[in-house]
Scaffold this active site. Structure first.
Site, mmCIF file in Angstrom:
data_model
loop_
_atom_site.group_PDB
_atom_site.id
_atom_site.type_symbol
_atom_site.label_atom_id
_atom_site.label_comp_id
_atom_site.label_asym_id
_atom_site.label_seq_id
_atom_site.Cartn_x
_atom_site.Cartn_y
_atom_site.Cartn_z
ATOM 1 N N GLU A 1 1.027 -1.358 -0.061
ATOM 2 C CA GLU A 1 -0.075 -0.012 0.070
ATOM 3 C C GLU A 1 0.873 1.211 -0.110
ATOM 4 O OE1 GLU A 1 -4.080 -0.997 2.312
ATOM 5 O OE2 GLU A 1 -2.526 -0.927 3.423
ATOM 6 N N CYS B 1 6.929 -6.440 6.854
ATOM 7 C CA CYS B 1 7.907 -5.902 7.364
ATOM 8 C C CYS B 1 8.533 -7.070 8.652
ATOM 9 C CB CYS B 1 7.772 -4.631 8.344
ATOM 10 S SG CYS B 1 9.291 -3.927 9.279
ATOM 11 N N CYS C 1 2.356 -1.934 15.438
ATOM 12 C CA CYS C 1 2.184 -1.659 14.030
ATOM 13 C C CYS C 1 1.680 -2.694 13.233
ATOM 14 C CB CYS C 1 3.692 -1.277 13.391
ATOM 15 S SG CYS C 1 3.974 -1.142 11.499
ATOM 16 N N CYS D 1 -0.530 6.340 9.725
ATOM 17 C CA CYS D 1 0.553 5.724 10.404
ATOM 18 C C CYS D 1 0.503 4.383 11.042
ATOM 19 C CB CYS D 1 1.312 6.353 11.539
ATOM 20 S SG CYS D 1 2.008 7.969 10.523
ATOM 21 N N CYS E 1 7.463 -4.715 15.181
ATOM 22 C CA CYS E 1 6.952 -3.863 16.248
ATOM 23 C C CYS E 1 5.432 -4.066 16.494
ATOM 24 C CB CYS E 1 7.261 -2.385 15.671
ATOM 25 S SG CYS E 1 8.807 -1.924 15.294
ATOM 26 N N CYS F 1 3.538 8.851 0.258
ATOM 27 C CA CYS F 1 4.173 7.842 1.471
ATOM 28 C C CYS F 1 4.497 6.338 0.953
ATOM 29 C CB CYS F 1 3.310 7.671 2.517
ATOM 30 S SG CYS F 1 3.666 6.506 3.821
#
Ligand code: SAH
Ligand code: SF4
Length: 341
Positions: free
Chosen positions: A90, A110, A117, A332, A114, A103
């Site tokens: 995305e 990933c 996230c 975010c 984290c 962005c």
């Protein structure tokens, strides 16, 4: 078929030499691909028909396939792209005043894991190639309306850009080349979770703005939120930031996601202020954005205000980054590369 969007100018020079053509052809092709945004080799009209045909035997100009575009009431646009191996990523266009920021995702998923996230919780698939990185910029161009122009690029989408170092560095080269997308160096920002050796290298090679996701003021809390901290703890990270070679008038952006009851107390704010002493920086506070399945909570507005106040009183430039596009899960930490359908 090879995708011409996968080649830097330098790499094209080698390709062209291999085909027995003169070096200026590499510049012509590179400009056609990135500066003039050609959609096919046939559009390269200042290159002889014979050589175009030869190129077409091995090369093409390939795009990311955009599966879905979502538009938020605040003008934010999020688009989902499918890559050749059917990985999904995305990207988000964020309109704010006279700025239009793209962005970009640097990886499918990933690996940093984290806890706050959505991308980290969902897991890692692979690094993105140069054509998949630049492809997001081309896809975004297609979404522009009227006089709109992209003013800023941030590597803050899915993935850890410094874990895809080589392709990301090539991408930054294409973004900032005057034969490429021609963005100014200070309009491009890379955000990292804190890969210390890569930060050191990027300081020498990067030449764009750096943002660091700090998110905690003690190793105890940061270890829990960001597993990468166990490898590169706070003292090593802060030392790397203090020594980071900044060009004139530049500063490091420190991102700090405020999570209710986890890292948002007055003590955290005071510790953050002292941690950042002697780091030339601006602080971005980001109230945690919730996502399905997360145990964390957003802080109350008074808490955010108080945290902001303490950092500001300590002499820092600090802003609260307001979430754009929250209702389309474009804020975010909300990207995971999935269709809702
Ligand atoms: N991997 C890089 C680049 C991604 S940027 C990095 O972590 O810096 C993603 C930013 O969004 C980071 O600053 C991260 O701390 C923040 N973020 C992640 N999840 C979030 C959430 N749920 N709410 C608010 N911010 C979040
Ligand atoms: Fe990866 Fe950044 Fe999300 Fe951490 S915050 S999981 S490093 S994208």
């Amino acid at each position: 078929m090879k995708n011409l969007r996968d080649f830097t100018h330098e790499e094209l020079l080698a390709v062209i030499a291999g085909l027995g053509e003169r070096p200026y052809r590499a510049e012509q092709i590179f400009k056609w691909v990135f500066f003039r945004r050609a959609a096919s080799i046939d559009q390269m009209t200042d290159i002889s028909k014979a050589f175009r045909e030869r190129l077409k035997e091995e090369y093409e100009i390939g795009a990311n396939k955009v599966l879905e575009v979502k538009r938020s009431v605040d003008g934010t646009r999020k688009f989902l792209s499918e890559l050749e191996d059917s990985s999904r990523i995305e990207s988000v266009l964020i309109a704010e005043g006279d700025r239009l920021t793209l962005c970009v995702s640097s990886q499918a998923g990933c690996a940093m894991g984290c806890k706050f996230c959505m991308t980290g919780v969902t897991g890692f698939t692979r690094n993105l190639t140069l054509s998949e990185l630049t492809g997001q910029v081309f896809s975004a161009f297609e979404l522009l309306e009227g006089e709109e122009r992209i003013t800023n690029i941030v590597l803050m989408g899915m993935g850890e850009p410094l874990a895809n170092y080589d392709n990301v560095l090539k991408f930054i080269g294409v973004l900032t080349s005057n034969m490429g997308f021609n963005f100014s160096h200070n309009k491009v920002t890379l955000s990292t979770a804190g890969l210390v050796p890569a930060i050191k290298r990027f300081g020498l090679e990067g030449n764009v703005n750096l943002a660091v996701s700090l998110n905690a003021t003690t190793d105890e809390v940061r270890d829990k939120l960001m597993p990468i901290n166990r490898k590169y703890p706070l003292d090593e990270l802060m030392a790397a930031l203090r020594r980071y070679p900044l060009k004139s008038r530049k500063y490091i952006t420190i991102e700090y996601v405020l999570i209710s009851g986890v890292n948002d107390t007055d003590d955290d704010a005071r510790r953050l202020a002292s941690l950042l002493r002697s780091v030339p920086c601006k602080v971005n506070l980001i109230p945690f954005n919730a996502f399905p399945g997360s145990a964390f909570k957003s802080p109350a507005p008074e808490r955010v205000e108080r945290f902001h106040y303490i950092i500001k009183q300590s002499g820092y430039t600090v802003i609260v980054r307001l979430s754009k596009g929250a209702e389309i899960q474009a804020a975010c930490g909300q990207l995971r590369g999935a269709c809702e359908a």
